[in-house]
Design a protein around this motif. Sequence first.
Motif, PDB file in Angstrom:
ATOM      1  N   ASP A  31       0.838  -1.191   0.000  1.00  0.00           N
ATOM      2  CA  ASP A  31       0.000   0.000   0.000  1.00  0.00           C
ATOM      3  C   ASP A  31       0.878   1.247   0.000  1.00  0.00           C
ATOM      4  O   ASP A  31       1.711   1.406   0.900  1.00  0.00           O
ATOM      5  CB  ASP A  31      -0.907  -0.014   1.229  1.00  0.00           C
ATOM      6  CG  ASP A  31      -1.864   1.174   1.267  1.00  0.00           C
ATOM      7  OD1 ASP A  31      -1.945   1.910   0.258  1.00  0.00           O
ATOM      8  OD2 ASP A  31      -2.519   1.367   2.314  1.00  0.00           O
ATOM      9  N   ASP A  33       0.333   4.214   0.835  1.00  0.00           N
ATOM     10  CA  ASP A  33       0.151   5.016   2.043  1.00  0.00           C
ATOM     11  C   ASP A  33       0.353   4.201   3.322  1.00  0.00           C
ATOM     12  O   ASP A  33       0.129   4.721   4.426  1.00  0.00           O
ATOM     13  CB  ASP A  33      -1.256   5.628   2.060  1.00  0.00           C
ATOM     14  CG  ASP A  33      -1.493   6.555   0.877  1.00  0.00           C
ATOM     15  OD1 ASP A  33      -0.501   7.079   0.339  1.00  0.00           O
ATOM     16  OD2 ASP A  33      -2.667   6.742   0.488  1.00  0.00           O
ATOM     17  N   ASP A 139       2.140  15.055  -2.816  1.00  0.00           N
ATOM     18  CA  ASP A 139       1.447  13.796  -2.532  1.00  0.00           C
ATOM     19  C   ASP A 139       2.318  12.816  -1.740  1.00  0.00           C
ATOM     20  O   ASP A 139       1.809  12.068  -0.896  1.00  0.00           O
ATOM     21  CB  ASP A 139       1.004  13.141  -3.843  1.00  0.00           C
ATOM     22  CG  ASP A 139      -0.052  13.970  -4.575  1.00  0.00           C
ATOM     23  OD1 ASP A 139      -0.724  14.788  -3.895  1.00  0.00           O
ATOM     24  OD2 ASP A 139      -0.191  13.812  -5.803  1.00  0.00           O
ATOM     25  N   LEU A 142       2.131  13.806   1.865  1.00  0.00           N
ATOM     26  CA  LEU A 142       0.846  13.414   2.453  1.00  0.00           C
ATOM     27  C   LEU A 142       0.785  11.904   2.671  1.00  0.00           C
ATOM     28  O   LEU A 142       0.250  11.428   3.675  1.00  0.00           O
ATOM     29  CB  LEU A 142      -0.299  13.869   1.544  1.00  0.00           C
ATOM     30  CG  LEU A 142      -0.488  15.389   1.404  1.00  0.00           C
ATOM     31  CD1 LEU A 142      -1.588  15.693   0.382  1.00  0.00           C
ATOM     32  CD2 LEU A 142      -0.824  16.006   2.755  1.00  0.00           C
ATOM     33  N   SER A 143       1.332  11.156   1.712  1.00  0.00           N
ATOM     34  CA  SER A 143       1.346   9.699   1.847  1.00  0.00           C
ATOM     35  C   SER A 143       2.182   9.270   3.044  1.00  0.00           C
ATOM     36  O   SER A 143       1.792   8.370   3.800  1.00  0.00           O
ATOM     37  CB  SER A 143       1.884   9.067   0.566  1.00  0.00           C
ATOM     38  OG  SER A 143       1.986   7.664   0.705  1.00  0.00           O
ATOM     39  N   GLY A 145       2.691  11.044   5.655  1.00  0.00           N
ATOM     40  CA  GLY A 145       1.978  11.434   6.870  1.00  0.00           C
ATOM     41  C   GLY A 145       0.877  10.459   7.246  1.00  0.00           C
ATOM     42  O   GLY A 145       0.529  10.342   8.428  1.00  0.00           O
ATOM     43  N   LYS A 146       0.324   9.740   6.259  1.00  0.00           N
ATOM     44  CA  LYS A 146      -0.736   8.771   6.542  1.00  0.00           C
ATOM     45  C   LYS A 146      -0.198   7.403   6.967  1.00  0.00           C
ATOM     46  O   LYS A 146      -0.970   6.561   7.439  1.00  0.00           O
ATOM     47  CB  LYS A 146      -1.600   8.580   5.291  1.00  0.00           C
ATOM     48  CG  LYS A 146      -2.340   9.828   4.848  1.00  0.00           C
ATOM     49  CD  LYS A 146      -3.109   9.545   3.561  1.00  0.00           C
ATOM     50  CE  LYS A 146      -3.810  10.804   3.046  1.00  0.00           C
ATOM     51  NZ  LYS A 146      -4.526  10.546   1.770  1.00  0.00           N
ATOM     52  N   ALA A 147       1.075   7.183   6.758  1.00  0.00           N
ATOM     53  CA  ALA A 147       1.651   5.857   7.014  1.00  0.00           C
ATOM     54  C   ALA A 147       1.635   5.544   8.506  1.00  0.00           C
ATOM     55  O   ALA A 147       1.960   6.394   9.344  1.00  0.00           O
ATOM     56  CB  ALA A 147       3.075   5.799   6.471  1.00  0.00           C
ATOM     57  N   HIS A 148       1.252   4.299   8.822  1.00  0.00           N
ATOM     58  CA  HIS A 148       1.230   3.808  10.196  1.00  0.00           C
ATOM     59  C   HIS A 148       1.990   2.479  10.270  1.00  0.00           C
ATOM     60  O   HIS A 148       1.905   1.665   9.351  1.00  0.00           O
ATOM     61  CB  HIS A 148      -0.209   3.593  10.689  1.00  0.00           C
ATOM     62  CG  HIS A 148      -0.960   4.857  10.918  1.00  0.00           C
ATOM     63  ND1 HIS A 148      -1.317   5.712   9.893  1.00  0.00           N
ATOM     64  CD2 HIS A 148      -1.435   5.424  12.069  1.00  0.00           C
ATOM     65  CE1 HIS A 148      -1.980   6.744  10.386  1.00  0.00           C
ATOM     66  NE2 HIS A 148      -2.066   6.596  11.703  1.00  0.00           N
ATOM     67  N   PRO A 153       1.542   6.236  13.813  1.00  0.00           N
ATOM     68  CA  PRO A 153       1.991   7.061  12.686  1.00  0.00           C
ATOM     69  C   PRO A 153       3.507   7.256  12.713  1.00  0.00           C
ATOM     70  O   PRO A 153       4.142   7.211  13.769  1.00  0.00           O
ATOM     71  CB  PRO A 153       1.256   8.391  12.895  1.00  0.00           C
ATOM     72  CG  PRO A 153       0.132   8.082  13.824  1.00  0.00           C
ATOM     73  CD  PRO A 153       0.613   6.961  14.691  1.00  0.00           C
TER      74      PRO A 153
END
Length: 381
Positions: A31, A33, A139, A142-143, A145-148, A153
């Motif tokens: 994925d 993100d 992008d 932002l990607s 920043g969404k990664a966990h 996070p």
Amino acid sequence: MTFGFLSPLYTAVSWIIVQFHSLYSNVFRFDPDGGWAWGLSIASMVVVIRICLIPLFVKQIKATRAMQAIQPKMKAIQERYKNDRQRQSEEMMKLYKEAGTNPFSSCLPILVQAPFFTALYGVLAKVAKGHDIGVIHGDLLLSAGKAHIFGAPLSATFVSSGETSVKIVTAVMIILMSLSQFITQRQLMTKNVDLTVKTPFMQQQKMLMYVFPVMFAVMGINFPVGVLVYWLTTNVWSMGQQLVVIHNNPTPGSKAFQHRQERLKKAGRLRPDGTEIKGALWGMLPPSKAAIEEAASAAAVVEESVRASRQQPRRQTKAQRQQGGAAQVTEEAPAEPAEDAVPAESGAEPAAKQTAAKAGGPKQGTRQQPKRGGQRPKKKS
């Protein structure tokens, strides 16, 4: 946004992360993100940098061993010229020149690595805070920043996060980071240190074995998850790299060196002088059969000569003992004194007494009375 003289390094590091992120997202179908794509990108970038720094790591090992070897001489110079600083410095520089090293040789590789690690840390810190840096912007930012990772996070820290799950993940990563640091330092102290030499250098290394893990644990509570991934990957790489060095090129005099010599001897790859029989491609391939047989025959010759030198003194000693025994048998025994013989001094004493008795001398054991002054002797009637 400019970053001074480190700007090219920031750009290079961010570019490597983006390339690995594209690889894991497009080829391995992670994925884009997700935390695994970004986490593996960070870990892969660390591996690339550490591979490029292997020559510096080898140089650092050689410099550290050279400094460790001359520690006793350094201590002797310090004791000898403790009251003369100038002479002490001159002798130290002379010793460094003879050994082909100096204190800065072991520190230089670390100093060269510092800008790369600083740039890496800066990129991860900026990404964790959502700031553009290098080629990571728009992008991609932002990607990231969404990664966990395991629900935490990349920008989360143990201190800033209020979620229990995030604190658990960061705490586990901090413990693993500190533990890997401790294991790496401990295996260096217990296996790859010359035990025949006791120097202050060993005491310093032993102290750092406990100081570094504690220091990393204290600082780790403020590290973002992405930075913890970086440090954990670096420590694991260092631990594996250290194991390879200990196994293949241990410090002479250490436990690992003794084990390596035993392995080489069993495999028939040890020369009589204690050096290894290396194969082609810088020792990556096993040595040829002819080389092993030649070393075995040389070892047999040396062993036979040692055995002969040990047996020769024993034979000479046995012959000398036989010769000495024969001489003792033929030697005449000394005459024993007669039982009724009287010593000369004891026989002379009675003769002297008899002579004194005939001369009318006083008998032995009687006491003469002194004559009174002025008294006439009595006349005989």
